[in-house]
Design a protein around this motif. Structure first.
Motif, PDB file in Angstrom:
ATOM      1  N   THR A  72      33.076  66.357  96.839  1.00 54.87           N
ATOM      2  CA  THR A  72      33.154  66.233  98.292  1.00 54.87           C
ATOM      3  C   THR A  72      33.333  64.774  98.692  1.00 54.87           C
ATOM      4  OG1 THR A  72      31.742  68.176  98.586  1.00 54.87           O
ATOM      5  CG2 THR A  72      31.914  66.667 100.463  1.00 54.87           C
ATOM      6  N   PHE A  73      32.514  63.911  98.122  1.00 55.80           N
ATOM      7  CA  PHE A  73      32.588  62.483  98.424  1.00 55.80           C
ATOM      8  C   PHE A  73      33.953  61.921  98.023  1.00 55.80           C
ATOM      9  CE2 PHE A  73      31.930  58.006  97.345  1.00 55.80           C
ATOM     10  CZ  PHE A  73      31.333  57.541  98.501  1.00 55.80           C
ATOM     11  N   GLY A  74      34.424  62.296  96.828  1.00 58.53           N
ATOM     12  CA  GLY A  74      35.719  61.816  96.353  1.00 58.53           C
ATOM     13  C   GLY A  74      36.869  62.268  97.230  1.00 58.53           C
ATOM     14  N   ALA A  75      36.810  63.502  97.702  1.00 60.79           N
ATOM     15  CA  ALA A  75      37.867  64.014  98.577  1.00 60.79           C
ATOM     16  C   ALA A  75      37.863  63.272  99.912  1.00 60.79           C
ATOM     17  CB  ALA A  75      37.681  65.510  98.799  1.00 60.79           C
ATOM     18  N   ARG A  76      36.682  63.054 100.462  1.00 58.57           N
ATOM     19  CA  ARG A  76      36.592  62.321 101.737  1.00 58.57           C
ATOM     20  C   ARG A  76      37.082  60.886 101.576  1.00 58.57           C
ATOM     21  NH1 ARG A  76      30.635  64.150 103.984  1.00 58.57           N
ATOM     22  NH2 ARG A  76      31.144  66.344 104.282  1.00 58.57           N
ATOM     23  N   ARG A  77      36.660  60.258 100.495  1.00 58.61           N
ATOM     24  CA  ARG A  77      37.083  58.894 100.224  1.00 58.61           C
ATOM     25  C   ARG A  77      38.590  58.832 100.035  1.00 58.61           C
ATOM     26  NH1 ARG A  77      39.393  56.949  96.521  1.00 58.61           N
ATOM     27  NH2 ARG A  77      39.490  54.791  95.961  1.00 58.61           N
ATOM     28  N   ILE A  87      23.359  61.860 104.550  1.00 56.90           N
ATOM     29  CA  ILE A  87      22.673  62.910 103.781  1.00 56.90           C
ATOM     30  C   ILE A  87      23.357  63.113 102.430  1.00 56.90           C
ATOM     31  CG2 ILE A  87      22.164  65.394 103.723  1.00 56.90           C
ATOM     32  CD1 ILE A  87      21.798  65.203 106.810  1.00 56.90           C
ATOM     33  N   LEU A  88      24.694  63.186 102.448  1.00 53.53           N
ATOM     34  CA  LEU A  88      25.451  63.360 101.206  1.00 53.53           C
ATOM     35  C   LEU A  88      25.206  62.191 100.270  1.00 53.53           C
ATOM     36  CD1 LEU A  88      27.579  64.878  99.506  1.00 53.53           C
ATOM     37  CD2 LEU A  88      29.326  63.568 100.756  1.00 53.53           C
ATOM     38  N   SER A  89      25.248  60.973 100.793  1.00 58.46           N
ATOM     39  CA  SER A  89      25.038  59.779  99.969  1.00 58.46           C
ATOM     40  C   SER A  89      23.649  59.755  99.349  1.00 58.46           C
ATOM     41  CB  SER A  89      25.256  58.514 100.804  1.00 58.46           C
ATOM     42  OG  SER A  89      26.563  58.462 101.284  1.00 58.46           O
ATOM     43  N   GLU A  90      22.648  60.114 100.127  1.00 54.14           N
ATOM     44  CA  GLU A  90      21.274  60.142  99.609  1.00 54.14           C
ATOM     45  C   GLU A  90      21.119  61.203  98.526  1.00 54.14           C
ATOM     46  OE1 GLU A  90      19.036  60.607 103.221  1.00 54.14           O
ATOM     47  OE2 GLU A  90      18.985  58.434 103.580  1.00 54.14           O
ATOM     48  N   ARG A  91      21.770  62.343  98.705  1.00 54.50           N
ATOM     49  CA  ARG A  91      21.704  63.410  97.708  1.00 54.50           C
ATOM     50  C   ARG A  91      22.401  62.971  96.416  1.00 54.50           C
ATOM     51  NH1 ARG A  91      23.248  68.016 100.792  1.00 54.50           N
ATOM     52  NH2 ARG A  91      25.363  67.755 100.070  1.00 54.50           N
ATOM     53  N   ILE A  92      23.534  62.276  96.544  1.00 55.11           N
ATOM     54  CA  ILE A  92      24.245  61.775  95.367  1.00 55.11           C
ATOM     55  C   ILE A  92      23.388  60.757  94.635  1.00 55.11           C
ATOM     56  CG2 ILE A  92      26.199  60.357  94.617  1.00 55.11           C
ATOM     57  CD1 ILE A  92      27.885  61.804  96.758  1.00 55.11           C
ATOM     58  N   ILE A  93      22.760  59.845  95.358  1.00 55.42           N
ATOM     59  CA  ILE A  93      21.906  58.837  94.720  1.00 55.42           C
ATOM     60  C   ILE A  93      20.769  59.499  93.960  1.00 55.42           C
ATOM     61  CG2 ILE A  93      20.250  56.975  95.187  1.00 55.42           C
ATOM     62  CD1 ILE A  93      22.179  56.129  97.493  1.00 55.42           C
ATOM     63  N   SER A  94      20.135  60.476  94.569  1.00 55.31           N
ATOM     64  CA  SER A  94      19.043  61.198  93.905  1.00 55.31           C
ATOM     65  C   SER A  94      19.542  61.920  92.647  1.00 55.31           C
ATOM     66  CB  SER A  94      18.420  62.196  94.874  1.00 55.31           C
ATOM     67  OG  SER A  94      17.430  62.953  94.232  1.00 55.31           O
ATOM     68  N   SER A  95      20.682  62.582  92.760  1.00 56.20           N
ATOM     69  CA  SER A  95      21.245  63.297  91.613  1.00 56.20           C
ATOM     70  C   SER A  95      21.663  62.332  90.509  1.00 56.20           C
ATOM     71  CB  SER A  95      22.448  64.138  92.037  1.00 56.20           C
ATOM     72  OG  SER A  95      22.050  65.185  92.883  1.00 56.20           O
ATOM     73  N   LEU A  96      22.191  61.169  90.891  1.00 59.49           N
ATOM     74  CA  LEU A  96      22.570  60.174  89.883  1.00 59.49           C
ATOM     75  C   LEU A  96      21.347  59.609  89.168  1.00 59.49           C
ATOM     76  CD1 LEU A  96      25.482  58.265  91.647  1.00 59.49           C
ATOM     77  CD2 LEU A  96      25.642  59.762  89.639  1.00 59.49           C
ATOM     78  N   GLU A  97      20.249  59.473  89.883  1.00 62.84           N
ATOM     79  CA  GLU A  97      19.004  59.041  89.236  1.00 62.84           C
ATOM     80  C   GLU A  97      18.562  60.067  88.198  1.00 62.84           C
ATOM     81  OE1 GLU A  97      16.510  58.406  92.654  1.00 62.84           O
ATOM     82  OE2 GLU A  97      17.198  56.332  92.901  1.00 62.84           O
ATOM     83  N   ASN A  98      18.662  61.358  88.544  1.00 61.98           N
ATOM     84  CA  ASN A  98      18.336  62.421  87.588  1.00 61.98           C
ATOM     85  C   ASN A  98      19.303  62.413  86.410  1.00 61.98           C
ATOM     86  OD1 ASN A  98      16.261  63.231  89.275  1.00 61.98           O
ATOM     87  ND2 ASN A  98      17.460  64.853  90.225  1.00 61.98           N
TER      88      ASN A  98
END
Length: 123
Positions: free
Chosen positions: A75-80, A102-113
């Motif tokens: 989603t982020f890549g398509a928007r970018r 919200i999307l950015s925060e979710r990506i950051i959390s998922s990247l930490e995992n």
């Protein structure tokens, strides 16, 4: 993981003595490292394909990664890509800053995992 590439190695060894003469394993490992460096340097994206092309050759089990991370990255890549390649004037609806946050925060959390998974995984 050692990748076999016959075009770069001069063919699969047929005798044990050829391993020592050609340093087959070392050449194979160096070829893998070179290929991975090329992939990382050529990577310009954040979508699933981009992430997997860098980590699967290292032995990442992509099924162990949160599916939501890939959904959000796509989603982020398509928007970018819409903004970067088509320009702001081509976008039909303006981005919603609240939704993007919200999307950015979710990506950051998922990247930490994802990072934690990489730290404990046997690649």
């Amino acid at each position: 993981m050692t990748l076999y590439r016959s075009d770069q190695m001069g063919g699969m060894p047929t005798q044990i003595s050829e391993f020592d003469n050609r340093s087959f394993v070392k050449k194979s490992q160096l070829a893998c490292i070179h290929e991975l460096k090329k992939r990382v340097q050529a990577n310009k994206g954040v979508k699933t394909y981009n992430v997997l092309s860098m980590f699967v050759p290292l032995g990442l089990d992509e099924t162990a990664v949160e599916e939501q991370l890939f959904i959000d990255l796509n989603t982020f890549g398509a928007r970018r890509g819409d903004v970067a390649h088509r320009g702001l004037h081509a976008i039909m609806t303006l981005p919603d800053p609240k939704e993007d946050k919200i999307l950015s925060e979710r990506i950051i959390s998922s990247l930490e995992n994802f990072e934690a998974h990489l730290a404990t995984a046997t690649l």
